[in-house]
Design a protein around this motif. Structure first.
Motif, PDB file in Angstrom:
ATOM      1  N   PRO A 131       0.928  -1.512   0.135  1.00 51.35           N
ATOM      2  CA  PRO A 131       0.044   0.385  -0.092  1.00 51.35           C
ATOM      3  C   PRO A 131       0.711   0.993  -0.385  1.00 51.35           C
ATOM      4  CG  PRO A 131      -0.369  -0.665   2.361  1.00 51.35           C
ATOM      5  CD  PRO A 131       1.216  -1.891   1.424  1.00 51.35           C
ATOM      6  N   ASP A 150      -4.297  -0.044   3.201  1.00 49.62           N
ATOM      7  CA  ASP A 150      -5.875  -0.339   2.017  1.00 49.62           C
ATOM      8  C   ASP A 150      -6.061   0.398   0.952  1.00 49.62           C
ATOM      9  OD1 ASP A 150      -7.175   2.123   3.649  1.00 49.62           O
ATOM     10  OD2 ASP A 150      -8.247   0.733   4.009  1.00 49.62           O
ATOM     11  N   PHE A 172      -4.008   0.716  -2.860  1.00 50.91           N
ATOM     12  CA  PHE A 172      -2.450   0.848  -3.702  1.00 50.91           C
ATOM     13  C   PHE A 172      -2.510   1.539  -4.586  1.00 50.91           C
ATOM     14  CE2 PHE A 172      -4.085  -2.865  -0.984  1.00 50.91           C
ATOM     15  CZ  PHE A 172      -3.394  -3.395   0.072  1.00 50.91           C
ATOM     16  N   LYS A 183      -8.299   1.380  -3.008  1.00 50.91           N
ATOM     17  CA  LYS A 183      -8.966   0.709  -1.449  1.00 50.91           C
ATOM     18  C   LYS A 183      -9.666  -0.427  -1.115  1.00 50.91           C
ATOM     19  CE  LYS A 183     -10.982   2.433   2.382  1.00 50.91           C
ATOM     20  NZ  LYS A 183      -9.951   2.065   3.546  1.00 50.91           N
TER      21      LYS A 183
END
Length: 563
Positions: A219, A224, A226, A279
């Motif tokens: 990430p 969460d 990326f 996300k």
């Protein structure tokens, strides 16, 4: 700015505002409050204490300072949270008040059970308030344990989550769960000699087989969010012989041959760069939101023909052409609207320029174009659906990419439904319905000066075509037999058929099937394709099958004879 670009900009802004509104509505509907008062050992309120909450599922953190009366307040999304305070204070949760903290609350203590600096499993419900009062003391122990210094293998980028402050003298929480590394390990002690694998070896950032923050393995924000950066280069070279008639403007006007020189050589170099951010928590859980943009360049598109009138309708343009074009093949936003159940079934919406294939093999519609798509699944993802609308953008003549200069005046509506393990495990069936509203009410000449719409045959006149497609498709395997099949029936109305010179009713069909069996490294395959024709093209019935915008991947795909 052209009308086309203004329309595209307005459409993009509309969907972007819709995207943000959906995020805001979803966030507002799923928030609750966590409040309380913090005191010292004597029960006096303490101000300026940093209170920390951590989402136990996503690792998301938030901190706030207590007010003058020791009060604190968090506005949080629904879920389970851990509550603590930051140095120089340490929380002192009372084990005797465990039930007051919540039905599922769990107090974290050290081995002596005397120091309890954290409280877990605090459940936050939508539009509900959870109140937790507790006392704090001064942090006595110094930090003794440092975070894991073994960096993960591959190219990880900058850490996206800071580790938690130490609360115990023999352990420390590491929140960046993606970057907990392994030491390099040479299993056989010979540095991979004789071609043996060396697990957990450090790789280079440009190695595509190594984990890399640039391709979404780590990430960039929190635990969460990326990012994926990618680039694709496609080189196409084609040599063909296509008969072309001679005229006074031919390359060799004195030739008595009715056909000119048929050879031509084309080269197209396409570069596509993609940026995607999304996300999500894991591979099997749908993404909460995503954005993607893919600028694409044709640099160059080259054609060398041996006859005039091929590269351009004006013979003075000669027999060579070099053209460049820039386009957007993907530019969309996506947001998950809601979860259908607790098994990760969902409903999402995607809007913008996006790829879409209407069936398994792309027989009727396969394109990257401007539209909106509602999609999702249920019954543990065994059932999936798509509802899509596309307003077709015109294609660049030479590169085939989106032109971004003009709409085609064609709308396509698509609905399909998938069911996995239909009667047989491993076999998926799909029902499709498509409607093509082609409002081609004008003459259109491409950038080379050729008339392409309406087709230059019979009586060329602008006309409308409205046609509906109903199809049933299947893909998968039944035992050892691999099976792909497709059938479509199309009906509708052509306002003016250039060959029939009148209105025509469309009634046509097509079918395809492919059977194969695998034996070791070989696949034995047989394919069959059928499309209805028109034995009397001058009557008022059009029975020849035609797709909307196809790109069939069948019997060899683009390299097969009929593609």
């Amino acid at each position: 700015m052209s009308t086309m670009r203004k329309t595209l900009l307005s459409t993009f802004l509309f969907y972007f505002v819709l995207f943000l509104s959906c995020l805001n509505v979803i966030a507002q509907q799923q928030n609750g409050n966590l409040t309380g008062v913090i005191t010292d050992a004597d029960g006096k309120p303490l101000s300026g204490v940093q209170v920390l909450v951590v989402n136990q599922t996503t690792g998301w953190t938030k901190a706030t300072n207590t007010g003058g009366g020791g009060e604190y307040k968090f506005r949080l999304g629904t879920g389970a949270y851990r509550l603590s305070v930051l140095s120089p204070f340490t929380a002192a949760f009372d084990r005797g008040k465990a039930k007051e903290y919540g039905k599922f609350a769990y107090i974290i203590c050290d081995e002596t059970k005397k120091k309890c600096p954290a409280l877990e499993n605090i459940l936050i419900s939508a539009e509900a308030e959870t109140k937790i009062d507790f006392s704090v003391g001064k942090l006595e122990t110094e930090e003794l344990i440092t975070p894991n210094k073994n960096e993960p293998l591959g190219y990880t980028g900058i850490p996206s989550v800071e580790s938690a402050p130490q609360m115990f003298d023999n352990r420390r929480e590491v929140r960046d769960r993606w970057r907990i590394g392994f030491p390099e390990y040479d299993r056989y002690g010979d540095a991979g000699a004789r071609g043996r694998d060396v697990p957990f070896t450090r790789n280079r950032w440009y190695d595509p087989y190594s984990q890399n923050v640039l391709k979404g393995d780590y990430p960039i924000l929190g635990n969460d969010v990326f990012m994926i950066l990618s680039a694709v280069s496609t080189s196409a070279i084609e040599f063909r012989r296509t008969p072309s008639p001679t005229s006074v403007s031919s390359q060799d006007p004195d030739s008595n041959n009715p056909f000119g020189r048929p050879e031509s050589l084309s080269f197209n170099q396409t570069l596509q760069f993609s940026f995607e951010m999304f996300k999500g928590d894991s591979t099997f859980r749908p993404r909460d939101w995503a954005i993607k943009i893919s600028p694409t360049f044709s640099v160059p598109n080259y054609l060398n023909a041996r006859e005039r009138g091929i590269v351009n309708i004006d013979p003075r343009e000669g027999t060579n052409r070099t053209d460049m074009h820039a386009s957007l093949e993907e530019a969309f936003g996506e947001v998950k609207l809601f979860d259908v159940n607790k098994n990760y079934d969902f409903v999402s919406i995607r809007a913008g320029i996006q790829p879409f294939v209407s069936d398994f093999r792309g027989f009727v519609y396969s394109d990257n174009n401007l539209g909106a798509r509602l999609f999702g699944g249920f019954d543990n993802n065994k059932s999936q659906f798509n509802l899509a609308y596309f307003e077709q953008i015109e294609k660049d003549t030479n590169s085939g990419l989106n032109s971004l200069e003009k709409f085609r005046h064609q709308s396509v509506f698509i609905a399909n439904f998938f069911r996995q393990d239909f009667f047989f495990k491993g076999y998926t069936v799909q029902a499709s319905a498509l409607f093509n509203n082609d409002r081609g009410g004008e003459f259109f000449y491409d950038s080379n000066g050729f008339l392409v719409r309406p087709t230059l045959v019979g009586t060329p006149r602008p006309h409308y075509v409205r046609a509906a497609y109903l199809g049933i498709n299947g893909d998968g395997h039944i035992g050892i037999l691999n099976l792909t099949h497709s059938y479509y029936y199309v009906f509708g109305r052509d306002e003016f058929n250039a060959i029939a010179n009148q209105k025509t009713d469309i009634r046509a069909q097509m079918g395809a099937a492919e059977l194969s069996i695998d034996r070791d490294y070989l696949r034995y395959r047989i394919s069959g394709f059928f499309a209805s024709g028109d034995k009397n093209p001058t009557d008022d019935r059009a029975t020849g099958f035609d797709a909307i915008f196809d790109d069939p991947n069948f019997a060899g795909g683009q390299f097969s004879y009929w593609n």
